[in-house]
Design a protein around this motif. Structure first.
Motif, PDB file in Angstrom:
ATOM      1  N   GLN A  68       0.840  -1.184   0.000  1.00 35.79           N
ATOM      2  CA  GLN A  68       0.000   0.000   0.000  1.00 35.79           C
ATOM      3  C   GLN A  68       0.879   1.240   0.000  1.00 35.79           C
ATOM      4  O   GLN A  68       2.034   1.193   0.407  1.00 35.79           O
ATOM      5  CB  GLN A  68      -0.943   0.012   1.191  1.00 35.79           C
ATOM      6  CG  GLN A  68      -0.276  -0.034   2.541  1.00 35.79           C
ATOM      7  CD  GLN A  68      -1.289  -0.074   3.658  1.00 35.79           C
ATOM      8  OE1 GLN A  68      -2.024   0.884   3.852  1.00 35.79           O
ATOM      9  NE2 GLN A  68      -1.327  -1.172   4.390  1.00 35.79           N
ATOM     10  N   ARG A  69       0.304   2.324  -0.466  1.00 31.13           N
ATOM     11  CA  ARG A  69       0.994   3.616  -0.473  1.00 31.13           C
ATOM     12  C   ARG A  69       0.057   4.635   0.148  1.00 31.13           C
ATOM     13  O   ARG A  69      -1.101   4.764  -0.270  1.00 31.13           O
ATOM     14  CB  ARG A  69       1.343   4.011  -1.906  1.00 31.13           C
ATOM     15  CG  ARG A  69       2.096   5.330  -2.023  1.00 31.13           C
ATOM     16  CD  ARG A  69       2.599   5.553  -3.440  1.00 31.13           C
ATOM     17  NE  ARG A  69       1.540   5.494  -4.421  1.00 31.13           N
ATOM     18  CZ  ARG A  69       0.855   6.555  -4.865  1.00 31.13           C
ATOM     19  NH1 ARG A  69       1.118   7.762  -4.428  1.00 31.13           N
ATOM     20  NH2 ARG A  69      -0.082   6.402  -5.784  1.00 31.13           N
ATOM     21  N   ILE A  70       0.538   5.317   1.156  1.00 33.50           N
ATOM     22  CA  ILE A  70      -0.264   6.367   1.783  1.00 33.50           C
ATOM     23  C   ILE A  70      -0.004   7.640   0.982  1.00 33.50           C
ATOM     24  O   ILE A  70       1.119   8.136   0.934  1.00 33.50           O
ATOM     25  CB  ILE A  70       0.100   6.542   3.264  1.00 33.50           C
ATOM     26  CG1 ILE A  70      -0.144   5.226   3.996  1.00 33.50           C
ATOM     27  CG2 ILE A  70      -0.718   7.669   3.886  1.00 33.50           C
ATOM     28  CD1 ILE A  70       0.454   5.150   5.365  1.00 33.50           C
ATOM     29  N   VAL A  71      -1.050   8.142   0.328  1.00 28.86           N
ATOM     30  CA  VAL A  71      -0.885   9.288  -0.561  1.00 28.86           C
ATOM     31  C   VAL A  71      -1.141  10.612   0.143  1.00 28.86           C
ATOM     32  O   VAL A  71      -0.725  11.662  -0.336  1.00 28.86           O
ATOM     33  CB  VAL A  71      -1.768   9.163  -1.826  1.00 28.86           C
ATOM     34  CG1 VAL A  71      -1.314   7.979  -2.672  1.00 28.86           C
ATOM     35  CG2 VAL A  71      -3.238   9.031  -1.477  1.00 28.86           C
ATOM     36  N   ARG A  72      -1.814  10.547   1.301  1.00 34.20           N
ATOM     37  CA  ARG A  72      -2.101  11.771   2.056  1.00 34.20           C
ATOM     38  C   ARG A  72      -2.477  11.384   3.472  1.00 34.20           C
ATOM     39  O   ARG A  72      -3.156  10.398   3.695  1.00 34.20           O
ATOM     40  CB  ARG A  72      -3.244  12.535   1.411  1.00 34.20           C
ATOM     41  CG  ARG A  72      -3.597  13.817   2.132  1.00 34.20           C
ATOM     42  CD  ARG A  72      -4.703  14.546   1.407  1.00 34.20           C
ATOM     43  NE  ARG A  72      -5.026  15.754   2.134  1.00 34.20           N
ATOM     44  CZ  ARG A  72      -6.210  16.308   2.141  1.00 34.20           C
ATOM     45  NH1 ARG A  72      -7.190  15.780   1.454  1.00 34.20           N
ATOM     46  NH2 ARG A  72      -6.429  17.393   2.827  1.00 34.20           N
ATOM     47  N   ALA A  73      -2.045  12.203   4.421  1.00 39.86           N
ATOM     48  CA  ALA A  73      -2.437  12.020   5.814  1.00 39.86           C
ATOM     49  C   ALA A  73      -2.431  13.384   6.496  1.00 39.86           C
ATOM     50  O   ALA A  73      -1.609  14.230   6.167  1.00 39.86           O
ATOM     51  CB  ALA A  73      -1.497  11.057   6.528  1.00 39.86           C
ATOM     52  N   GLY A  74      -3.365  13.573   7.415  1.00 48.89           N
ATOM     53  CA  GLY A  74      -3.426  14.824   8.160  1.00 48.89           C
ATOM     54  C   GLY A  74      -4.851  15.227   8.456  1.00 48.89           C
ATOM     55  O   GLY A  74      -5.795  14.473   8.201  1.00 48.89           O
ATOM     56  N   GLU A  75      -4.993  16.425   9.005  1.00 47.25           N
ATOM     57  CA  GLU A  75      -6.323  16.914   9.379  1.00 47.25           C
ATOM     58  C   GLU A  75      -7.029  17.546   8.193  1.00 47.25           C
ATOM     59  O   GLU A  75      -6.421  18.276   7.411  1.00 47.25           O
ATOM     60  CB  GLU A  75      -6.214  17.926  10.518  1.00 47.25           C
ATOM     61  CG  GLU A  75      -5.850  17.279  11.828  1.00 47.25           C
ATOM     62  CD  GLU A  75      -5.944  18.219  13.016  1.00 47.25           C
ATOM     63  OE1 GLU A  75      -6.815  19.127  13.013  1.00 47.25           O
ATOM     64  OE2 GLU A  75      -5.152  18.046  13.951  1.00 47.25           O
ATOM     65  N   VAL A  76      -8.325  17.235   8.086  1.00 47.55           N
ATOM     66  CA  VAL A  76      -9.198  17.792   7.056  1.00 47.55           C
ATOM     67  C   VAL A  76     -10.584  17.971   7.662  1.00 47.55           C
ATOM     68  O   VAL A  76     -10.918  17.333   8.667  1.00 47.55           O
ATOM     69  CB  VAL A  76      -9.306  16.853   5.819  1.00 47.55           C
ATOM     70  CG1 VAL A  76      -7.964  16.658   5.146  1.00 47.55           C
ATOM     71  CG2 VAL A  76      -9.932  15.523   6.185  1.00 47.55           C
ATOM     72  N   PRO A  77     -11.423  18.813   7.067  1.00 42.91           N
ATOM     73  CA  PRO A  77     -12.824  18.865   7.503  1.00 42.91           C
ATOM     74  C   PRO A  77     -13.509  17.548   7.127  1.00 42.91           C
ATOM     75  O   PRO A  77     -13.312  17.032   6.027  1.00 42.91           O
ATOM     76  CB  PRO A  77     -13.413  20.032   6.703  1.00 42.91           C
ATOM     77  CG  PRO A  77     -12.234  20.806   6.187  1.00 42.91           C
ATOM     78  CD  PRO A  77     -11.112  19.830   6.065  1.00 42.91           C
ATOM     79  N   ALA A  78     -14.285  17.011   8.032  1.00 41.64           N
ATOM     80  CA  ALA A  78     -14.965  15.737   7.779  1.00 41.64           C
ATOM     81  C   ALA A  78     -16.013  15.883   6.685  1.00 41.64           C
ATOM     82  O   ALA A  78     -16.846  16.799   6.746  1.00 41.64           O
ATOM     83  CB  ALA A  78     -15.633  15.231   9.052  1.00 41.64           C
ATOM     84  N   PRO A  79     -15.991  14.983   5.689  1.00 45.09           N
ATOM     85  CA  PRO A  79     -17.108  14.952   4.746  1.00 45.09           C
ATOM     86  C   PRO A  79     -18.408  14.692   5.518  1.00 45.09           C
ATOM     87  O   PRO A  79     -18.393  14.072   6.586  1.00 45.09           O
ATOM     88  CB  PRO A  79     -16.764  13.772   3.830  1.00 45.09           C
ATOM     89  CG  PRO A  79     -15.280  13.590   3.967  1.00 45.09           C
ATOM     90  CD  PRO A  79     -14.970  13.982   5.384  1.00 45.09           C
ATOM     91  N   THR A  80     -19.513  15.136   5.002  1.00 43.96           N
ATOM     92  CA  THR A  80     -20.804  15.045   5.697  1.00 43.96           C
ATOM     93  C   THR A  80     -21.107  13.625   6.171  1.00 43.96           C
ATOM     94  O   THR A  80     -21.483  13.416   7.324  1.00 43.96           O
ATOM     95  CB  THR A  80     -21.930  15.564   4.778  1.00 43.96           C
ATOM     96  OG1 THR A  80     -21.634  16.928   4.452  1.00 43.96           O
ATOM     97  CG2 THR A  80     -23.278  15.479   5.458  1.00 43.96           C
ATOM     98  N   GLU A  81     -20.951  12.633   5.286  1.00 45.16           N
ATOM     99  CA  GLU A  81     -21.261  11.249   5.653  1.00 45.16           C
ATOM    100  C   GLU A  81     -20.343  10.758   6.773  1.00 45.16           C
ATOM    101  O   GLU A  81     -20.780  10.082   7.700  1.00 45.16           O
ATOM    102  CB  GLU A  81     -21.142  10.322   4.444  1.00 45.16           C
ATOM    103  CG  GLU A  81     -21.462   8.880   4.777  1.00 45.16           C
ATOM    104  CD  GLU A  81     -21.291   7.926   3.596  1.00 45.16           C
ATOM    105  OE1 GLU A  81     -21.409   6.714   3.830  1.00 45.16           O
ATOM    106  OE2 GLU A  81     -21.045   8.380   2.467  1.00 45.16           O
ATOM    107  N   VAL A  82     -19.069  11.101   6.708  1.00 43.35           N
ATOM    108  CA  VAL A  82     -18.109  10.678   7.723  1.00 43.35           C
ATOM    109  C   VAL A  82     -18.433  11.328   9.064  1.00 43.35           C
ATOM    110  O   VAL A  82     -18.399  10.670  10.108  1.00 43.35           O
ATOM    111  CB  VAL A  82     -16.660  10.989   7.282  1.00 43.35           C
ATOM    112  CG1 VAL A  82     -15.673  10.784   8.419  1.00 43.35           C
ATOM    113  CG2 VAL A  82     -16.296  10.142   6.076  1.00 43.35           C
ATOM    114  N   ALA A  83     -18.764  12.606   9.047  1.00 41.92           N
ATOM    115  CA  ALA A  83     -19.126  13.299  10.287  1.00 41.92           C
ATOM    116  C   ALA A  83     -20.315  12.608  10.949  1.00 41.92           C
ATOM    117  O   ALA A  83     -20.315  12.387  12.167  1.00 41.92           O
ATOM    118  CB  ALA A  83     -19.449  14.763   9.994  1.00 41.92           C
TER     119      ALA A  83
END
Length: 181
Positions: A38-53
């Motif tokens: 696997q390759r992690i292409v991005r990690a960090g804080e972001v605003p939660a998408p509506t469904e995820v929230a």
């Protein structure tokens, strides 16, 4: 290696691993004669998408930590997975970085006091976005399966959401239940 008859279990992906054990995906692929990576292409804080929230029971747009990965089987992209954590669980931990975590994120979460006591999975099918089609190298008319996994602790609090997308062709989903009577 073809994934034409691939059947897998979710259990290794929600249970912490013993010290020194490998990655759940690498082990699963190797057991079937392939090489998983696997390759992690991005990690960090972001605003939660509506469904995820909603799934994490946090406010719409509240910050979460995300790890976005491309999963490979024999060097071919086979799955896209975004994993989200509430910031009070993941901020300041290795979950915010793109480096591989020894024993995997589930093992790190267990070290932090978060273990799966209940897991909910939902599977749906749809046509891929253009970006998904390109990364997964899909034909124009090839649909994808989308699996959302919510992991809850002993108190019922959701602390991890996985949103995965993978080619629908050749996939078979199998769930085993142990009813309590």
């Amino acid at each position: 290696m073809s994934n034409s008859d691939w059947v897998s279990s979710s259990v290794p992906y929600v249970v912490p691993r013993a010290q020194g054990e490998g990655d759940a995906w690498q082990d699963e692929a190797a057991a079937k004669g392939g090489v998983g990576s696997q390759r992690i292409v991005r990690a960090g804080e972001v605003p939660a998408p509506t469904e995820v929230a909603a799934l994490l029971s946090i406010g719409d747009g509240a910050d979460v930590v995300v790890r976005q990965r491309v999963i490979y089987l024999d060097d071919q992209p086979t799955e896209l997975t975004d994993t989200y954590y509430p910031v009070d669980v993941a901020r300041g931990t290795r979950l915010e970085g793109t480096a591989k975590i020894r024993g995997g994120a589930v093992t790190l979460l267990a070290e932090l006091g978060y273990t799966a006591h209940r897991v909910r999975e939902e599977v749906s099918a749809r046509m891929p976005t253009e970006a998904e089609r390109q990364v997964l190298d899909l034909a124009d008319a090839e649909p994808v399966l989308c699996m959302t996994r919510v992991t809850l602790d002993a108190t019922g609090r959701p602390f991890q959401v996985d949103a995965s997308v993978f080619p629908a062709s050749g996939q078979r989903l199998r769930y085993e239940l142990e009813p309590r009577i």
